[in-house]
Every structure is written in structure tokens, then in C-alpha cells.
Design a protein around this motif. Structure first.
Motif, PDB file in Angstrom:
ATOM      1  N   GLY A  56       0.822  -1.210   0.000  1.00 32.45           N
ATOM      2  CA  GLY A  56       0.000   0.000   0.000  1.00 32.45           C
ATOM      3  C   GLY A  56       0.851   1.252   0.000  1.00 32.45           C
ATOM      4  N   PRO A  57       0.633   2.168   0.925  1.00 32.28           N
ATOM      5  CA  PRO A  57       1.401   3.416   0.943  1.00 32.28           C
ATOM      6  C   PRO A  57       2.864   3.233   1.337  1.00 32.28           C
ATOM      7  CG  PRO A  57      -0.016   3.274   2.876  1.00 32.28           C
ATOM      8  CD  PRO A  57      -0.402   2.142   1.980  1.00 32.28           C
ATOM      9  N   LEU A  58       3.232   2.017   1.777  1.00 34.03           N
ATOM     10  CA  LEU A  58       4.621   1.764   2.179  1.00 34.03           C
ATOM     11  C   LEU A  58       5.477   1.225   1.036  1.00 34.03           C
ATOM     12  CD1 LEU A  58       4.067   0.155   5.701  1.00 34.03           C
ATOM     13  CD2 LEU A  58       4.636   2.534   5.138  1.00 34.03           C
ATOM     14  N   GLY A  59       4.925   1.102  -0.158  1.00 32.92           N
ATOM     15  CA  GLY A  59       5.702   0.615  -1.297  1.00 32.92           C
ATOM     16  C   GLY A  59       5.465  -0.859  -1.548  1.00 32.92           C
ATOM     17  N   SER A  60       6.530  -1.637  -1.676  1.00 35.48           N
ATOM     18  CA  SER A  60       6.405  -3.072  -1.918  1.00 35.48           C
ATOM     19  C   SER A  60       7.592  -3.809  -1.324  1.00 35.48           C
ATOM     20  CB  SER A  60       6.308  -3.367  -3.424  1.00 35.48           C
ATOM     21  OG  SER A  60       7.518  -3.020  -4.086  1.00 35.48           O
ATOM     22  N   LEU A  61       7.398  -5.114  -1.116  1.00 34.39           N
ATOM     23  CA  LEU A  61       8.437  -5.972  -0.560  1.00 34.39           C
ATOM     24  C   LEU A  61       8.651  -7.143  -1.504  1.00 34.39           C
ATOM     25  CD1 LEU A  61      10.113  -6.131   2.132  1.00 34.39           C
ATOM     26  CD2 LEU A  61       8.415  -7.791   2.920  1.00 34.39           C
ATOM     27  N   SER A  62       9.904  -7.400  -1.866  1.00 31.88           N
ATOM     28  CA  SER A  62      10.209  -8.519  -2.764  1.00 31.88           C
ATOM     29  C   SER A  62      11.219  -9.442  -2.107  1.00 31.88           C
ATOM     30  CB  SER A  62      10.749  -8.008  -4.102  1.00 31.88           C
ATOM     31  OG  SER A  62      11.927  -7.251  -3.937  1.00 31.88           O
ATOM     32  N   TYR A  63      11.180 -10.713  -2.529  1.00 34.88           N
ATOM     33  CA  TYR A  63      12.081 -11.702  -1.949  1.00 34.88           C
ATOM     34  C   TYR A  63      12.629 -12.604  -3.049  1.00 34.88           C
ATOM     35  CZ  TYR A  63       8.561 -15.330  -2.702  1.00 34.88           C
ATOM     36  OH  TYR A  63       7.680 -16.211  -3.282  1.00 34.88           O
ATOM     37  N   GLN A  64      13.790 -13.199  -2.774  1.00 37.75           N
ATOM     38  CA  GLN A  64      14.384 -14.236  -3.627  1.00 37.75           C
ATOM     39  C   GLN A  64      15.096 -15.241  -2.730  1.00 37.75           C
ATOM     40  OE1 GLN A  64      16.209 -13.422  -7.518  1.00 37.75           O
ATOM     41  NE2 GLN A  64      16.136 -11.247  -6.993  1.00 37.75           N
ATOM     42  N   ALA A  65      15.046 -16.503  -3.123  1.00 37.60           N
ATOM     43  CA  ALA A  65      15.774 -17.555  -2.419  1.00 37.60           C
ATOM     44  C   ALA A  65      16.274 -18.552  -3.446  1.00 37.60           C
ATOM     45  CB  ALA A  65      14.873 -18.250  -1.403  1.00 37.60           C
TER      46      ALA A  65
END
Length: 203
Positions: A123-132
Motif C-alpha cells: 500500500g502506501p509503504l511501497g512493496s516488498l520482494s524476496y528471492q531464495a
């Protein structure tokens, strides 16, 4: 002109610094993509413009939250390892040397294995991405690490390299501020180098 940086450059400089890459990408279906890159470089006495398969992968994008890759993958170390050959992603020639050591590229810049990735909007905090990722790699005895060992004050001639399993992870927060992001990377492996040291003995 005060030291040898990456090559024998102290006295006269060097033209032994070039890279060439040839990349192919294809979208096989809406969810499945394939790609590979052939790469050659010359960095002092490393590479000598011998072509290699730099990376090759199948990428299945199930959703924004989940995707999977398999093949010879670029580990997500730092911000630039996966895009280090795309000059448009940065304004400088050399990447920060403590993270992206060009001399060790042939050992640590790719792994053969599989990985998962995804992202979620906050939302207003942007986005979170991950990789493993998990896999292994083949460390050449005559590659950049071997040349580095031979150039030390006590030179080591590497005869065998045993590379353990590699585990890589990354979590990245893309903030709502344009151009600002934070990331943490995890890279774990165990490498055993076997070699011989020539010690002069005076009698």
C-alpha cells in the motif's frame, strides 16, 4: 600508477580489460520465459576472451507473489549482481569492489540450481520482494581466485577446488520514495582450496 589494480597496470597501464556478452530471451507462454547469455572477458591474465555460458534459465511466473527459476542463475547479491552486465542500470564502470569482485566473477557470480521469487504490495509503504536460491557451482583452478592466490606474498598454486552447497537469499523493500530502496542479502557456502606452496630453502 602506484599499484597493480586487477591487472599489471602500475608502470604502463593495460588494454587487457574488455567484456562482450550475447543474450537471448524468449517468452514461451504467458507464464514461462527462457533465456541465456554467452559471455567472454579479458581482465589482465583472467578470462583471455574465452567464451562461457554465463547464465541460462527457465522462469515460471505463477503470480506476483510466486515465481520459480531453474538453471544457471545469477544470485541476488547486492543491488547489481543480477544486472551487472546492463550498463544502463548504473553510471559508473566499476561496481563496489567489496561486494562485486570482478576478479572472482567466474566463481561467485552464478550458481546451478533453483530458486523462488515474488513480491507483495504494501500500500502506501511501497512493496516488498524476496528471492531464495539453492545450488552449486564449479570453481576453476585457473580462474580469478586461482590467479589471486598465485599473486600473494606467499604464492599458492591451486590444484583442486571443492565447492559446497550454496544458499542465497534476499529481501528488498522498495520504498514509496522514488529511487530509494533497502535490501539485505545472504550468501552461504563452504569452499576448500587445495594447493602447493613453493618455499625457497637456503642451505
Amino acid at each position: 600508477d602506484e599499484n597493480n589494480f586487477l591487472a599489471d597496470t602500475k608502470d604502463d597501464g593495460s588494454f587487457q580489460f574488455d567484456e562482450i556478452g550475447l543474450t537471448f530471451n524468449s517468452k514461451l507462454t504467458d507464464e514461462l520465459r527462457a533465456g541465456l547469455q554467452f559471455f567472454a572477458r579479458d581482465l589482465g591474465d583472467v578470462g583471455n576472451n574465452e567464451p562461457t555460458l554465463d547464465w541460462a534459465l527457465l522462469d515460471y511466473h505463477y503470480s506476483d507473489y510466486l515465481g520459480a527459476r531453474v538453471g544457471k542463475l545469477r544470485p541476488p547479491v547486492g543491488f547489481f549482481n543480477q544486472s551487472r552486465d546492463i550498463d544502463a542500470t548504473r553510471t559508473f564502470v566499476f561496481l563496489p569492489y567489496s561486494v562485486y569482485n570482478d576478479l572472482f566473477r567466474d566463481t561467485f557470480s552464478s550458481i546451478v540450481g533453483a530458486g523462488l521469487y515474488g513480491s507483495a504490495r504494501l500500500g502506501p509503504l511501497g512493496s516488498l520482494s524476496y528471492q531464495a536460491q539453492i545450488g552449486s557451482t564449479v570453481s576453476p583452478t585457473d580462474g580469478g581466485v586461482g590467479k589471486y592466490m598465485r599473486g600473494q606474498s606467499i604464492p599458492l598454486e591451486i590444484t583442486n577446488v571443492e565447492q559446497g552447497q550454496i544458499e542465497v537469499g534476499q529481501l528488498m523493500w522498495n520504498t514509496p520514495i522514488d529511487g530509494l530502496r533497502f535490501a539485505g542479502s545472504y550468501f552461504s557456502t563452504q569452499t576448500v582450496y587445495e594447493g602447493a606452496v613453493a618455499v625457497p630453502i637456503t642451505v
